[in-house]
Design an enzyme around this catalytic site. Structure first.
Site, short mmCIF file in Angstrom:
data_model
loop_
_atom_site.label_atom_id
_atom_site.label_comp_id
_atom_site.label_asym_id
_atom_site.label_seq_id
_atom_site.Cartn_x
_atom_site.Cartn_y
_atom_site.Cartn_z
N TYR A 124 2.85 27.95 -15.94
CA TYR A 124 4.10 27.19 -15.40
C TYR A 124 4.51 27.56 -14.12
O TYR A 124 4.87 26.71 -13.13
CB TYR A 124 5.12 27.18 -16.62
CG TYR A 124 6.59 26.58 -16.14
CD1 TYR A 124 6.85 25.29 -16.38
CD2 TYR A 124 7.49 27.44 -15.59
CE1 TYR A 124 7.93 24.61 -16.25
CE2 TYR A 124 8.84 26.67 -14.96
CZ TYR A 124 8.91 25.48 -15.55
OH TYR A 124 10.11 24.87 -15.13
N LYS A 146 4.70 25.72 -10.64
CA LYS A 146 5.62 25.53 -9.64
C LYS A 146 5.72 26.21 -8.21
O LYS A 146 5.79 25.45 -7.27
CB LYS A 146 6.80 26.21 -10.53
CG LYS A 146 7.40 25.32 -11.75
CD LYS A 146 7.84 24.13 -11.19
CE LYS A 146 8.87 23.36 -12.35
NZ LYS A 146 8.94 21.88 -12.10
N1 LIG Z 1 14.77 22.97 -18.75
C1 LIG Z 1 15.04 24.12 -17.95
O1 LIG Z 1 15.65 25.00 -18.33
C2 LIG Z 1 14.20 24.30 -16.76
C3 LIG Z 1 14.36 25.34 -15.93
C4 LIG Z 1 14.06 25.66 -14.59
C5 LIG Z 1 13.48 24.60 -13.90
N2 LIG Z 1 13.43 23.62 -14.67
C6 LIG Z 1 12.78 22.14 -13.84
O2 LIG Z 1 13.70 21.19 -13.52
C7 LIG Z 1 13.24 19.93 -13.32
C8 LIG Z 1 14.17 19.09 -13.69
O3 LIG Z 1 14.56 19.33 -15.12
P1 LIG Z 1 15.19 18.46 -16.09
O4 LIG Z 1 15.76 19.27 -17.18
O5 LIG Z 1 16.21 17.55 -15.47
O6 LIG Z 1 14.06 17.67 -16.76
P2 LIG Z 1 14.07 16.40 -17.57
O7 LIG Z 1 15.53 16.20 -18.25
O8 LIG Z 1 13.33 16.39 -18.47
O9 LIG Z 1 13.74 15.12 -16.68
C9 LIG Z 1 12.47 14.91 -16.06
C10 LIG Z 1 12.41 13.58 -15.30
O10 LIG Z 1 11.14 13.55 -14.91
C11 LIG Z 1 10.67 12.20 -15.41
N3 LIG Z 1 9.34 12.21 -15.92
C12 LIG Z 1 8.87 13.12 -16.57
N4 LIG Z 1 7.57 13.02 -16.83
C13 LIG Z 1 7.25 11.82 -16.11
C14 LIG Z 1 6.12 10.88 -16.09
N5 LIG Z 1 4.85 11.26 -16.77
N6 LIG Z 1 6.04 9.75 -15.19
C15 LIG Z 1 7.29 9.63 -14.47
N7 LIG Z 1 8.26 10.17 -14.84
C16 LIG Z 1 8.32 11.37 -15.59
C17 LIG Z 1 11.43 12.05 -16.41
O11 LIG Z 1 11.40 10.56 -16.44
P3 LIG Z 1 11.71 9.90 -18.05
O12 LIG Z 1 13.14 9.91 -18.41
O13 LIG Z 1 11.24 8.50 -18.00
O14 LIG Z 1 10.91 10.73 -19.05
C18 LIG Z 1 12.89 12.45 -15.87
O15 LIG Z 1 13.52 11.70 -15.15
C19 LIG Z 1 11.94 20.18 -13.85
O16 LIG Z 1 10.89 20.27 -12.95
C20 LIG Z 1 11.73 21.54 -14.82
O17 LIG Z 1 10.33 22.09 -14.54
C21 LIG Z 1 13.68 23.03 -15.72
#
Ligand SMILES: NC(=O)c1ccc[n+]([C@@H]2O[C@H](COP(=O)([O-])OP(=O)(O)OC[C@H]3O[C@@H](n4cnc5c(N)ncnc54)[C@H](OP(=O)(O)O)[C@@H]3O)[C@@H](O)[C@H]2O)c1
Length: 210
Positions: free
Chosen positions: A122, A126
């Site tokens: 992961y 990134k």
């Molecule tokens: N969760 C954590 O604690 C955490 C920690 C550190 C960093 N991050 C990073 O922060 C970023 C944002 O996180 P988040 O929690 O806001 O993510 P999220 O709620 O899962 O949202 C992800 C976005 O990406 C889109 N997406 C995912 N798969 C896709 C696909 N196959 N095709 C097109 N669009 C797609 C989703 O669209 P749909 O709504 O259509 O699925 C949604 O708009 C990510 O890159 C994640 O790795 C997360």
């Protein structure tokens, strides 16, 4: 300014969308998504797109800044390859098209620990995404590196829920860098950086978003 937002249906993306619509500095907002957005607003355009086949000629690639909050998990994506396709390939595809159309600033949600040499897949992906973005020649590049993101999540994983509860409880005792990063803080950091468009590469670490 003209803002292009990718990931507007996600936890962080929804916050960027709401804050950008409320921000007078943002005159137009284009938010391409793969499923329809619920929000409507006179300054919002939300084209439906397929990320495997993005419309290279769309005039909205030409903006003042891009904010990218796309991302998935290996579990949701079903495989490492599918995870990489979203978190690396889609982010790079968007960045290349925006750059090719003259957009000067790009801001992305990466993750604390991002490192192309990481032994953990992961964080390696990134890190590779960050490194590859840095080669594209944006005048302004912002890499926001949150730890655990706090926000409304329909599919919140059990382990994340426990982690979030513990971090919330311990919050005041923890060093800033280890606290939860609420999605509105991440969104604000991204939006301010995108609008400001400061020259060079800027890393926003989790301590600045806690
Ligand atoms: N969760 C954590 O604690 C955490 C920690 C550190 C960093 N991050 C990073 O922060 C970023 C944002 O996180 P988040 O929690 O806001 O993510 P999220 O709620 O899962 O949202 C992800 C976005 O990406 C889109 N997406 C995912 N798969 C896709 C696909 N196959 N095709 C097109 N669009 C797609 C989703 O669209 P749909 O709504 O259509 O699925 C949604 O708009 C990510 O890159 C994640 O790795 C997360």
């Amino acid at each position: 300014m003209r803002l292009l937002l990718l990931g507007a249906t996600g936890v962080v993306g929804r916050e960027v969308l709401a804050q950008a619509l409320a921000d007078a500095r943002v005159e137009t907002l284009v938010a391409p998504t793969r499923r329809p957005l619920a929000a409507t607003d006179p300054k919002l355009t939300a084209p439906l797109v397929r990320f495997d086949d993005l419309p290279a000629d769309a005039d909205w690639w030409r903006a003042d800044a891009v904010i990218c909050t796309l991302g998935t998990t290996i579990k949701k994506a079903g495989s490492r390859e599918n995870f990489r396709r979203v978190d690396h390939d889609y982010a790079l595809a968007v960045a290349r098209l925006a750059r090719a159309h003259g957009t000067p600033a790009f801001a992305i949600v990466s993750a604390r620990g991002a490192n192309p040499r990481s032994a953990l897949f992961y964080f390696k992906v990134k890190g590779e995404t960050e490194a590859d973005l840095a080669t594209l020649g944006f005048a302004s590049l912002t890499l926001a590196r949150p730890g655990l993101i706090g926000g409304e999540r329909e599919d919140m994983r059990r382990r994340e829920q426990i982690g979030a509860a513990i971090l919330k409880l311990l919050g005041p005792l923890l060093p800033r860098a280890l606290r939860i990063n609420p999605s509105p803080r991440i969104a604000k950091a991204l939006l301010d950086a995108a609008i400001e468009g400061r020259a060079g590469t800027r890393v926003i670490d989790s301590a600045e978003m806690s």
